[in-house]
Design a protein around this motif. Sequence first.
Motif, short mmCIF file in Angstrom:
data_model
loop_
_atom_site.label_atom_id
_atom_site.label_comp_id
_atom_site.label_asym_id
_atom_site.label_seq_id
_atom_site.Cartn_x
_atom_site.Cartn_y
_atom_site.Cartn_z
N GLU A 175 3.01 1.52 -3.38
CA GLU A 175 2.19 1.81 -4.55
C GLU A 175 1.68 3.25 -4.53
O GLU A 175 1.68 3.93 -5.56
CB GLU A 175 1.00 0.85 -4.62
CG GLU A 175 1.34 -0.50 -5.20
CD GLU A 175 0.09 -1.34 -5.46
OE1 GLU A 175 -1.01 -0.92 -5.05
OE2 GLU A 175 0.23 -2.40 -6.09
N ARG A 176 1.27 3.73 -3.37
CA ARG A 176 0.67 5.06 -3.35
C ARG A 176 1.69 6.16 -3.62
O ARG A 176 1.38 7.15 -4.28
CB ARG A 176 -0.08 5.30 -2.04
CG ARG A 176 0.78 5.40 -0.79
CD ARG A 176 -0.08 5.47 0.46
NE ARG A 176 0.74 5.65 1.65
CZ ARG A 176 0.24 5.70 2.89
NH1 ARG A 176 -1.06 5.56 3.09
NH2 ARG A 176 1.05 5.88 3.92
N THR A 194 0.83 -1.21 0.00
CA THR A 194 0.00 0.00 0.00
C THR A 194 0.86 1.25 0.00
O THR A 194 0.66 2.17 -0.80
CB THR A 194 -0.93 0.01 1.23
OG1 THR A 194 -1.85 -1.07 1.13
CG2 THR A 194 -1.70 1.32 1.32
#
Length: 347
Positions: free
Chosen positions: A163-164, A160
């Motif tokens: 990726e962000r 998470t």
Amino acid sequence: MTNYEIALIPGDGIGVDVTDATLSVLNHAAGLYGFDLATTRFPWSCAWYLEHGSMMPRDGIDTLRGFDAIYLGAVGWPETVADAVSLHGLLLPIRKAFAQFANVRPHRLLDGVESPLRSDGFDILCIRENTEGEYSGAGGRVHQGTPDEVAVETSVFTRTGTERILRFAFEQARARRGHLTSVTKSNAQKYSMVFWDELTRELAGQYPDVTVSHMHIDAMAARMVMAPETLDVVVASNLFGDILTDLGAAIQGGLGYAASANICPDRTMPSMFEPVHGSAPDIAGQNIANPIAAIWSGAMMLDHLGESRAGAAVLAAIERTTARGIGTRPGGQSTDAITAAITSELE
């Protein structure tokens, strides 16, 4: 008239000086562009720590939650409070609590400012992961003070979180010149950095209009010195991004021009804006600190709040000021003189 609630944390040393300078310029811009900045000042600092035993109150995060943005001057007074205490007691908790996972630092040479490098000009936007990685705080020490003492610092990279920040960087590259450089050390760090490289390649398929390069941190350090004009958007982990952005600041003329933003991209929580030059206790209160990095950070805050015309005007006023030779030499003009010149250019 739109009203924005801003939390001011002047902090330590010259943080107080440059915060006052920035507020003066931003209030002037607000008057010109038809909005209002309602500020609340918080005395959280190393002095606060010495009096209260913490860098901010227990409810500090909850207190800040309702503001539209946070402006931080500088934190640190190492002669009285260890940097690890001040950093982990104030700055990092705010970044993590408000999901400010994107640290954004622009590096370009302002008119009139000399770079230590010979370059044809450059405009680099560094995107640093800001809430995990090497600064996650996972680890500990055992058998302290003995010959068997062990210290472990564990980097944490989540899908998470990685990726962000990569997606944020791709979007920035798409909005600029369409070139993203991802920085790792995957030849030596075969788990975390290989993971980062793999996710970069996965996301690249969703951004066919962005050209992607992969570089190791050592090669990138050399590239920033030898050919900074070849770079557009650079994305890196917390530690690598921290190091590269100080190098970028040196290339653009010094930390006195190094602005930054700690962004919560979905705007569900406040973002925080700060210069990255540190608190410089030795010159605090002497009216000689260069406020340009702080005022530039304030311009980034205006842009984030949706007052993009005002933010652009402040940055343009900074550059017209440096083009006149004001704020371009250490000790050349006072904090007040530089601030007054930028304010005048806003007209």
